[in-house]
Design a protein around this motif. Structure first.
Motif, short mmCIF file in Angstrom:
data_model
loop_
_atom_site.label_atom_id
_atom_site.label_comp_id
_atom_site.label_asym_id
_atom_site.label_seq_id
_atom_site.Cartn_x
_atom_site.Cartn_y
_atom_site.Cartn_z
N TRP A 63 0.79 -1.49 0.22
CA TRP A 63 0.51 0.35 -0.41
C TRP A 63 1.04 1.11 0.06
O TRP A 63 0.62 2.31 -0.22
N GLY A 64 2.07 0.88 0.51
CA GLY A 64 3.18 2.14 0.49
C GLY A 64 3.61 2.76 -1.45
O GLY A 64 3.18 3.95 -1.61
N GLU A 65 3.32 1.45 -1.66
CA GLU A 65 3.39 1.15 -3.49
C GLU A 65 2.37 2.16 -4.49
O GLU A 65 2.28 3.54 -4.95
N LEU A 66 1.20 1.61 -3.62
CA LEU A 66 -0.22 2.30 -3.93
C LEU A 66 0.14 3.99 -3.58
O LEU A 66 -0.68 4.71 -4.84
N GLU A 67 0.29 3.85 -2.73
CA GLU A 67 -0.01 5.40 -2.19
C GLU A 67 0.40 5.86 -3.23
O GLU A 67 0.44 7.69 -3.71
N MET A 68 2.17 5.98 -3.30
CA MET A 68 2.94 6.80 -4.65
C MET A 68 2.25 6.84 -5.50
O MET A 68 2.57 7.71 -6.50
N TYR A 69 2.37 6.01 -6.40
CA TYR A 69 1.62 5.36 -7.32
C TYR A 69 -0.01 6.71 -7.95
O TYR A 69 0.11 6.96 -8.94
N GLU A 70 -0.71 6.82 -6.79
CA GLU A 70 -1.81 7.17 -7.00
C GLU A 70 -1.18 8.75 -7.07
O GLU A 70 -1.75 9.65 -7.66
N ASN A 71 0.02 9.44 -6.27
CA ASN A 71 0.54 10.57 -5.98
C ASN A 71 0.72 11.34 -7.42
O ASN A 71 1.15 12.24 -7.77
N ILE A 72 1.15 10.00 -8.23
CA ILE A 72 2.13 10.63 -9.60
C ILE A 72 1.76 9.93 -10.91
O ILE A 72 2.24 10.56 -11.66
N ARG A 73 0.34 9.29 -10.35
CA ARG A 73 0.15 9.24 -12.20
C ARG A 73 -0.58 9.58 -13.32
O ARG A 73 -0.65 9.19 -14.15
N ASN A 74 -0.76 11.45 -12.70
CA ASN A 74 -0.99 11.99 -13.79
C ASN A 74 0.12 12.82 -14.33
O ASN A 74 -0.32 14.05 -14.83
N MET A 75 1.14 12.62 -13.56
CA MET A 75 2.78 13.31 -14.27
C MET A 75 2.98 12.57 -14.84
O MET A 75 2.96 11.43 -15.29
N LYS A 76 4.06 12.96 -15.39
CA LYS A 76 4.66 12.40 -16.95
C LYS A 76 6.28 12.68 -16.52
O LYS A 76 6.85 14.00 -16.42
N PHE A 77 7.02 11.66 -16.55
CA PHE A 77 8.44 11.26 -16.36
C PHE A 77 9.13 10.78 -17.81
O PHE A 77 8.92 9.80 -18.38
N ASN A 78 10.00 11.68 -17.80
CA ASN A 78 10.92 10.96 -18.77
C ASN A 78 11.64 9.53 -18.77
O ASN A 78 11.96 8.71 -19.47
N TYR A 79 12.29 9.19 -17.48
CA TYR A 79 12.66 7.91 -16.71
C TYR A 79 12.04 7.06 -15.79
O TYR A 79 12.81 6.30 -15.58
#
Length: 215
Positions: A63-79
């Motif tokens: 669930w720590g991973e889930l929290e992180m993914y939910e926080n960044i899911r709308n961001m765009k990263f190159n790497y």
């Protein structure tokens, strides 16, 4: 049923089964994906598959991973891999009378080159850093060094060890990779991200990407 990205599975007699087996056998959505997909591997928290349309489908209880993914899911990263969708799962009567929670995620598929070669790269980088420290340079780890001269020396060192171009490019683009990592750390519940031989790979054009960023 599936409602607002929440999947509920009830009345399960599952005391001897892994939660991923329960999802596969009791959820049509999961079964339809897994039955057509290639198993990629498993970790401490779940399983991952490569779908026919070349995405990564992952089931997890981190669930720590889930929290992180939910926080960044709308961001765009190159790497760092793109996040396409996240669904939470509620399993009733799974090993106890209390609801058991998991999640499933669809994300960008990153080709993981041979893990042994990734490990050789990391081991070689550690050897290089030991050499650089002996020369009096203050360095932390394979990503966190910023001296341009060190980067140049590092590239020379990797070339002498017969690494392919995508590993060389990874070091040359290090400051941009770090920018993505620093941004993610602002939203992560962990003090450090987990970067090891088994969770990074390269796109077809040779671009480095992290595909698993939990600790």
């Amino acid at each position: 049923m599936i409602d607002n990205n929440i999947i509920e599975i009830s009345a399960i007699d599952s005391k001897a089964k892994h939660f991923t087996d329960i999802l596969i056998s009791n959820c049509e959505y999961v079964n339809a994906i897994v039955s057509q997909s290639k198993f990629l591997g498993s970790g401490a928290y779940g399983h991952a598959y490569q779908t026919p349309d070349n995405k990564t489908f992952k089931m997890s209880i981190d669930w720590g991973e889930l929290e992180m993914y939910e926080n960044i899911r709308n961001m765009k990263f190159n790497y760092v891999c793109d996040i396409y969708s996240i669904k939470k799962v509620v399993l009733e009567n799974y090993k106890s009378s209390y609801p058991f929670f998991a999640f499933i995620i669809m994300k960008e598929f990153i080709h993981r080159v041979d893990v042994g070669e990734n490990k050789r790269f990391i081991d070689t980088m550690e050897d290089f850093l030991d050499y650089a420290r002996d020369e009096g340079r203050e360095l932390n780890n394979i990503f966190f060094f910023e001296d341009d001269y060190v980067i140049s020396d590092c590239v020379d060192y990797l070339e002498s060890c017969d690494f392919q171009d995508h590993y060389i490019r990874m070091i040359e683009e290090k400051e941009y990779i770090l920018s993505d990592i620093y941004t993610i750390q602002e939203f992560a519940p962990y003090p450090d991200l987990d970067i090891h031989a088994g969770n990074f790979g390269f796109m077809e054009d040779g671009t480095f990407k992290l595909f698993d960023i939990s600790a």
